[in-house]
Write a protein that holds these residues in place. Structure first.
Motif, PDB file in Angstrom:
ATOM      1  N   THR A  44       0.881  -1.244   0.061  1.00 37.86           N
ATOM      2  CA  THR A  44       0.076  -0.047   0.056  1.00 37.86           C
ATOM      3  C   THR A  44       0.931   1.197  -0.167  1.00 37.86           C
ATOM      4  OG1 THR A  44      -0.080  -0.054   2.560  1.00 37.86           O
ATOM      5  CG2 THR A  44      -1.950  -1.164   1.208  1.00 37.86           C
ATOM      6  N   ASP A  45       2.307   0.920   0.121  1.00 35.37           N
ATOM      7  CA  ASP A  45       3.033   2.247   0.112  1.00 35.37           C
ATOM      8  C   ASP A  45       3.307   2.588  -1.363  1.00 35.37           C
ATOM      9  OD1 ASP A  45       4.477  -0.066  -0.333  1.00 35.37           O
ATOM     10  OD2 ASP A  45       6.353   0.957   0.365  1.00 35.37           O
ATOM     11  N   THR A  46       2.757   1.813  -2.385  1.00 34.91           N
ATOM     12  CA  THR A  46       2.826   2.054  -3.669  1.00 34.91           C
ATOM     13  C   THR A  46       1.372   2.856  -4.062  1.00 34.91           C
ATOM     14  OG1 THR A  46       4.188   0.241  -4.415  1.00 34.91           O
ATOM     15  CG2 THR A  46       2.752   1.277  -6.084  1.00 34.91           C
ATOM     16  N   LYS A  63      -4.172   3.970  -3.908  1.00 35.15           N
ATOM     17  CA  LYS A  63      -3.263   2.907  -3.445  1.00 35.15           C
ATOM     18  C   LYS A  63      -3.179   1.643  -4.093  1.00 35.15           C
ATOM     19  CE  LYS A  63      -3.332   5.137   1.080  1.00 35.15           C
ATOM     20  NZ  LYS A  63      -1.886   5.317   1.260  1.00 35.15           N
ATOM     21  N   TYR A 121       4.655   7.048  -5.639  1.00 36.00           N
ATOM     22  CA  TYR A 121       5.187   6.613  -4.417  1.00 36.00           C
ATOM     23  C   TYR A 121       5.270   4.998  -4.439  1.00 36.00           C
ATOM     24  CZ  TYR A 121       3.348  10.995  -2.194  1.00 36.00           C
ATOM     25  OH  TYR A 121       3.114  12.068  -2.119  1.00 36.00           O
ATOM     26  N   GLY A 122       6.352   4.451  -4.173  1.00 35.06           N
ATOM     27  CA  GLY A 122       6.953   3.105  -4.144  1.00 35.06           C
ATOM     28  C   GLY A 122       7.098   2.591  -5.637  1.00 35.06           C
TER      29      GLY A 122
END
Length: 273
Positions: free
Chosen positions: A168-170, A193, A230-231
């Motif tokens: 979920t950090d992607t 997310k 992100y990610g």
């Protein structure tokens, strides 16, 4: 006796000639009156539905249907307005299935822009260089009063082609704005997310409002931007109002914009029904 003779002569002339002119030697109709016409009794119009003569009703007027068609009776309605109250003057909705897509390279340079970025109401669209308009949601609206309230409701679907990595950090930050005459009047930011499922998507809802637009024509539009990644999202595509993968289709992903304009009436246009 003179009146009877005049009537007989007029009736005879109408019978013998296809066109009769009164006070004109070159009539342009079956009966052409060049001057005042005083009617003391009735006007009847042929009702082509049942071939009868119709006298109309009280407060009706004769309305032309164009060349070659008989006139018809219509009721003239003038809406009743209470002073200093708002009334719904314009209401419509629009849709778009084209949407906009963003790659990692379409987002702003990494200078702090993210879902937490600050945007200023009234910013001109030309200064938001990474925003792209959703074409068919750009529409014209008309304002008739100096006292008005316009409300806009925008809804779309946002999707990214994330794989089923469950990390979920992607994720991807994005923003959508509603503009009137290319001036920002509403903005919403969000984050999509990754999840355990492939190709996640979410529904984006947004409401905007503006008061006392100037009288005349205005343009409302919607534009969106990819803000930050992100990610493992740098090589992923973000779609707004368009599907990036076939787990949903363009019908589900399409965008819509609803526009309601309320005004305190200052211009009264008669309505004929």
């Amino acid at each position: 006796m003179k009146n009877i003779l005049s009537t007989l002569l007029l009736a005879s002339a109408l019978t013998l000639s296809a066109q009769v002119g009164i006070n004109t030697e070159s009539p342009k109709a079956t009966l052409d009156v060049n001057g005042d016409l005083n009617l003391r009794d009735k006007i009847a119009v042929l009702d082509t539905n049942d071939n009868t003569l119709s006298l109309g009703n009280n407060d009706q007027i004769l309305v032309s249907q164009g060349e070659g068609y008989p006139p018809i009776w219509k009721t003239l309605r003038i809406p009743e307005y209470e002073p200093n109250k708002f009334y719904l003057i314009f209401n419509n909705s629009f849709s778009d299935k084209t949407g906009v897509q963003f790659s990692y390279w379409d987002q702003p340079p990494s200078s702090g822009t993210s879902k937490a970025a600050a945007f200023v109401k009234g910013t001109d669209f030309s200064n938001l260089t990474t925003f792209r308009k959703i074409d068919k949601l750009s529409q014209k609206i008309q304002i008739f009063s100096t006292e008005s309230k316009a409300y806009f409701q925008f809804e779309t679907v946002v999707q990214a082609d994330f794989g089923p990595n469950g990390a979920t950090d992607t994720s991807i930050d994005y923003a959508c704005g509603i503009f009137v005459d290319d001036k920002l009047i509403s903005l919403r930011q969000n984050n999509l997310k990754a999840s355990s499922a492939q190709f996640p998507f979410l529904t984006h809802n947004q409401i905007g409002a503006v008061t006392n637009l100037s009288k005349g024509e205005h343009t409302v539009s919607v534009a969106c931007s990819r803000l930050a990644s992100y990610g493992n999202s740098t090589n992923r595509t973000l779609g707004i109002g368009i599907n990036t993968n076939d787990n949903i289709n363009e019908f589900i992903a399409q965008s819509s914009l609803k526009v309601d304009v309320y005004e305190i009436p200052q211009v009264f246009n008669p309505i004929i029904n």
